[in-house]
Structure formats: C-alpha cells, structure tokens
Design an enzyme around this catalytic site. Structure first.
Site, PDB file in Angstrom:
ATOM      1  N   GLY A   1       0.842  -1.193   0.000  1.00  0.00           N
ATOM      2  CA  GLY A   1       0.000   0.000   0.000  1.00  0.00           C
ATOM      3  C   GLY A   1       0.877   1.243   0.000  1.00  0.00           C
TER       4      GLY A   1
ATOM      5  N   GLY B   1      -0.831   2.716   6.556  1.00  0.00           N
ATOM      6  CA  GLY B   1      -0.971   2.016   7.837  1.00  0.00           C
ATOM      7  C   GLY B   1      -0.368   0.627   7.859  1.00  0.00           C
TER       8      GLY B   1
ATOM      9  CB  SER C   1       4.899   0.169   9.485  1.00  0.00           C
ATOM     10  OG  SER C   1       5.706   0.029   8.334  1.00  0.00           O
TER      11      SER C   1
ATOM     12  CB  SER D   1       5.831  -4.256  -2.856  1.00  0.00           C
ATOM     13  OG  SER D   1       4.804  -4.352  -1.902  1.00  0.00           O
TER      14      SER D   1
END
Length: 648
Positions: free
Chosen positions: A470, A475, A477, A544
């Site tokens: 994302g 949010g 981590s 990613s």
C-alpha cells in the site's frame, strides 16, 4: 536354559514380594487421609480430639496442652497439638500442612491437616495430593462457605472420591437436627454436582468429642457411623505395583566406569533384563543391574522403591526422562489440555509463559487457550480471557519441547503437576488430554532435519508470509507491528520485516529505480521464505508498488503466502504523512516517490483488502488477525468449544 530363566523369574517375584511387604510395614504404608475445610471450622481441633479419644497422644502431651491453654487464659484448645508455628497459635489458623501419625484398632493412619485460609491454598493442595481419602469439615452454625466449596473442588480436581463430611460444632446449635439436615443437604447437593457421593455426613462436636470415637447421647436422632467408623471403612488405593511402569529419572551419576540412573518407581515393577524406553527422547536400553549401597544386589523392584540402575548401553539419559516398558509408554505431545487451580495474585492470561513440572520433568509452556473458567459457587462454566487467583479453569498448554505425559485418570503421579512462574509455584494442574504426535518420526536423529510439520506442532501454528502492500502512510507498518505484538502475547512465533529496516541493512546498497525496487522485493521475499520455513509468522511491510514484483514474491515464498492490500487514498496518506516524506517529495527533495512522481499498481486480486480510511485501527487489526488464524491454523486447531459444553 529354560529352567534357569524360570528359576530367576521365580526368585525375582519372591524378592519383589518381599520388598513390597517390607514397604507395607513402614510408616509410608500408613493410610493417608486429609482434613480440609473453611478456616475456623474446627479442623485442627478435630484432629487433637481424635488423637485423644483413640489413645494416640504421647505420654505427657495432654498435660502440656492444658498448660499451654492455661497460659493464654482460655479453655482447652485441642488445635494447639498441631499448630506448630507461633504465628498459627497467635492467629488461630493453620498455615502449613501438618502430618501426624495415629492408630485405631483396625490400622495406622497419617493425618494431613490442610490449611483452610484462602491465602494458604498452595499448602492445602500439596497436602491433599498425598491423601487417599478426606474429611470435609463444615461449621454447623456458619454452614457451607465459599472456602468449603473450594476445598471440595480441590478434592475433586485431585481425584479423591472417598470423601466424608463432618458437620462440626453441633453443640453451638444445641444439637439441632433440622439445622444439621439443612447443612447436610446443601453440601450433598454441591458434591453431587461434582460427581462425588459423600460416604457419610456425621454431626460432631470436635471440642466435646461428640460422635468422634463413640456415639453421642446428645444426637439421638443420628444413627450413622462415628468419625472413627468412617475412617476404618475407607478403602486403601490399589497397589501401584499392578499398574504399568513409570520411573521418573531423578538424576544420573557417573560412578567408576558405570553411568547410574536413579529415581523412584511411581508405579509398576521392573527387573534386570527388562527393556526400557526413556520418554520423550525415545532412547532404549536393557537394565544391566540394580545397584545397592552396602547391600546384596537386587534383581527386581516395584512401586514405591527408590532405585539405582545401570543400562547395557551408554545412553545420554537426563533428569526428567520417564522410563517405561515399550508396550506401555506415556503420551508424547507438544500440547496438553489441563484442569488447573490458579494460585498467583496476578491473573493468568492467554499467551502467558510458564513452566509445567510433572514428577521430575520441567517443560516450558504457554497458555494457548482458556476454554472455561469455573464458578466455585455454582460450578457454572463461563468464557473468560483471564483466570484470577483461586479460580479453577480448563486450559490448553503448548510447549516447544516434546512432553511425556499421562492422563490423570490413568496415572495420577505422572498425570498431575504444578505450574511455575519465575521459580514460584503459581498453580496446580491435572492432565485431561495430551495431543499425540507422530511417534514414527525420530526428531532427534542427527541425520534427519526437523520438518515443517514438526515445527508447526511445536509452535502451535504453521509458518506463513503476510505481505502488506500500500501507499506510504496507509498504515502497513502500524498494522504489522500491532499484529506482531498481539500474536506474541498469544504465544505465537512472529516477526516483522519492515521496508525501512531492510534498507538500512540487508538492502542498503539498493536505490529506488524500478530495477533496484525489484531486487529489494526479491531479497525480502527470499528472507521471508526462510523465516516462514522455520515456523515463523512473517509480516512484510513494503510499498512494493508493482504487481509483477509482488507476484514474483508469491512464487518465491510458495504456499502460505497472502497479499494484503492496505488501502488508503493519496489525500488521506498525505494528511497522515507520519514520516514527513510526502512533504519532502512535494518540495522536490525526494525523487521517484510512489504516489507523487511514481505510480502505484493496486493489487488485482489480493487475499485481503483492509481499508484504513473506513475502519478503526482495532477493526483493521482484527481483520488481519482473522486472516492469520485461517492461514496458519493447524487442522482443528482453531475449533471452538462452547462454555456450556464444559463438564467438570
């Protein structure tokens, strides 16, 4: 040859019988029974009076007792016979478990006086565990109290079925038959819920001696047995020598050229030449000799004897191993369901780590699940996430080490134990069920690696990779770290691989070009795969941005890979900007920043989408944890049993 073998066997049987007969004639063969009940209901007074009325007091003891009572300006206190500590005499309570010998016309006894005060329940449990029968003492005036019920529950948990109720202080209610009947009915009903039928309900006055050794004229309405009659009708437990062999190893000594294994036979019998298996290691050897110090060598031994033996093979045996015959081994398991009595002031929570001590073994365990907590008053089972002090509960414990256990109803001595925290006893437990493992596999062979199934069994879950993708600020981590913390509290093996952390170490040589980003993901996927194969639950938190790179990560990891799209629109992420990166990117200080000057390809078919703009942090976390449960659960592991199906 046949004649020699037969003769040796006959000699062994004769020697074993002789040893058992010798054991029967010592103090250990006295019939042990416990006396329990609420504080101040008269247990110690009962014992003092019982000793006096059976003529078991040592010479001069009665005079000493009278002098002690006169010194304190009170009436004769029979309880002073047992309350050895000054603190007990000053406070009028029994603190420690006291044992004392006495004899009736029929046989010899060991009385175990268990403390009634709830602060000393640990001592009560240790005492009752040694008994074969019990008296539950209840004050006729006060009636059945919470501690009365709690002690009755302890008797049930520890497997005592020979229980008689003594309704004491009958003199304080003027020997009222109706009051006696009401108290008797209440405790009979409670014991009946436990599946225990009291052998007798005797109205007594411990202070005055009513119905202790002889029938009292003050209770003409009672025609049942006296306390001594009940005692003499208790049935001794069957000799454990007739059960299967259990020999917990106490220690191993290196003596001259011999390695001597020492321990106490808890059940069964053995002889020279028997082939033993030592659990949980699975090592096997024959008994080469039974060693004795300054005595003739033995060739056989039975339950209750402490022995030292040598083996025909130099095996590495250690304290805590349990020796048995191969055809009747203990259960081997990483998981056990136990019924426990919690003693610590700090509550027991799911995920708490303890040690389970059974016989001479100690296993590291964690609380995998709390199935039910039992209300001592009405025995109702309720769901709870904690077990408070002096509560009874059924829980599942899991150990990374392979445990050798017996079910309590099969072998009492190796089917019950204590729970330790920081070296202190914090609970008692009996084993209801031990989950079996595949004993065909030898996990300890140096030529065989530990498989994923073995790791999953030890951990209580399978390894997996949960790939959180994302935008920065969505949010990822936060969710990964929160999930790690929550799962760790449950006793799971879990780790987070965060993009920033990886770029400071393993991937510090990579930039942010498309090629460098692809290599960053490849390396991360390879590390995540290795960790998952060792049984860990791995959370990967990486932007990613490219679908192709995430698909490559899935191929690298293989099964047990889940792609989680942590969704938040760009404006929300900009407003959050937890690291100040959007501000720097908009000012031109950061190039190729995803969402500003680099695109982000949202997952086409993610395993889970978590919309952090629509959900609270707790709701988002719960969605992630639910996915972990589905992905990592062992077969049947996440099954739930409703509280109302609990049977005590």
């Amino acid at each position: 040859m046949t004649q020699t073998t037969s003769t040796a066997a006959a000699i062994a049987e004769e020697e074993l019988a002789s040893n058992l007969a010798a054991n029967t004639n010592d103090d250990k063969a006295r019939f042990p029974f416990a006396i329990v009940g609420h504080v101040d209901h008269g247990k110690s007074t009962l014992i003092g009076r019982l000793l006096h009325d059976t003529g078991s007091l040592p010479e001069g003891k009665l005079a000493e007792l009278k002098a002690a009572s006169d010194k304190r300006g009170g009436v004769l206190e029979w309880s002073f016979l047992l309350d050895a500590f000054q603190a007990e005499r000053d406070q009028g309570i029994t603190i420690d478990t006291t044992q004392i010998f006495f004899t009736t016309a029929k046989r010899r006894y060991v009385i175990i006086d268990a403390p009634g005060h709830k602060e000393f329940l640990k001592n009560a449990i240790s005492g009752v565990a040694q008994a074969q029968a019990a008296f539950l003492v209840i004050d006729a005036a006060e009636g059945v109290r919470e501690q009365s019920r709690r002690h009755a529950l302890i008797l049930h948990i520890l497997g005592l079925r020979q229980v008689a109720v003594l309704i004491n202080k009958i003199d304080l209610i003027d020997h009222d038959a109706d009051r006696y009947a009401a108290v008797a009915a209440e405790i009979r009903h409670y014991l009946g819920q436990l599946g225990v039928t009291p052998l007798a309900l005797v109205p007594i006055s411990a202070r005055n001696g009513d119905n202790i050794a002889s029938r009292s004229e003050k209770t003409p309405w009672y025609d049942g047995p006296t306390v001594v009659d009940v005692l003499d009708n208790f049935v001794p437990a069957p000799a454990p020598v007739d059960q299967h062999l259990r020999l917990p190893v106490q220690d191993v000594f290196k003596f001259d050229h011999r390695r001597i294994v020492a321990g106490r036979i808890e059940s069964g019998r053995l002889r020279v030449g028997d082939r033993l298996i030592f659990s949980p290691s699975g090592k096997q050897a024959r008994i080469a000799s039974l060693e004795s110090w300054n005595a003739a060598p033995q060739i056989a031994a039975g339950a209750g004897q402490s022995i030292a033996l040598t083996l025909d093979d130099e095996l590495f045996i250690q304290r805590g191993d349990i020796a048995a015959h191969i055809e009747h081994q203990p259960h081997l398991a990483h998981q056990a369901t136990v019924r426990l009595f919690w003693l610590d002031t700090a509550p027991l929570l799911a995920g708490d780590r303890l040690k389970l001590k059974v016989a001479t073994s100690e296993y590291p365990v964690f609380v995998e699940r709390i199935h039910a907590v039992i209300d001592v008053g009405n025995l109702a089972a309720t769901q709870s996430d904690r077990i408070d002090q002096n509560a009874v509960a059924e829980v599942t414990l899991r150990s990374p080490a392979l445990m050798a256990l017996d079910k309590f109803d099969e072998f009492a001595k190796t089917g019950r134990g204590v729970l330790l925290r920081d070296g202190d006893i914090v609970g008692g437990a009996i084993v209801l069920h031990a989950g079996a493992v595949d004993q065909s596999r030898n996990l300890y062979s140096p030529t065989q690696s530990i498989g994923s199934a073995d790791r999953a069994s030890a951990n209580g879950h399978r390894g997996a990779v949960l790939w959180l993708t994302g935008l920065s600020g969505s949010g990822k981590s936060t969710l990964a770290v929160s999930a790690e913390h929550r799962l760790f509290q449950r006793g799971r093996q879990v780790v987070v691989l965060d993009g920033d952390t990886l770029r400071q170490g393993l991937n510090s040589d990579l930039g942010f070009s498309p090629e460098a980003r692809a290599e960053n993901i490849r390396r991360t996927a390879e590390v995540a795969k290795l960790l998952a194969e060792t049984g860990l639950i791995v959370f990967v938190s990486l932007i990613s941005p490219w679908q192709a790179d995430r698909e490559k990560a899935r191929r690298i990891v293989g099964e047990n890979f889940a792609e989680i799209y942590v969704q938040a629109d760009i404006e929300t992420c900009k407003s959050r900007d937890p690291k100040g990166l959007y501000k720097k990117a908009l000012q031109g200080e950061i190039k190729n920043f995803t969402g500003i000057d680099q695109p982000y390809e949202a997952p086409e078919e993610p395993d889970l989408t978590i919309d952090t703009t629509a959900l609270t942090e707790e709701q988002a976390l719960q969605q992630l944890l639910d996915l972990v449960d589905r992905l990592c659960a062992l077969n049947g592991y996440e099954s739930r049993r409703p509280a109302d199906s609990y049977t005590i």
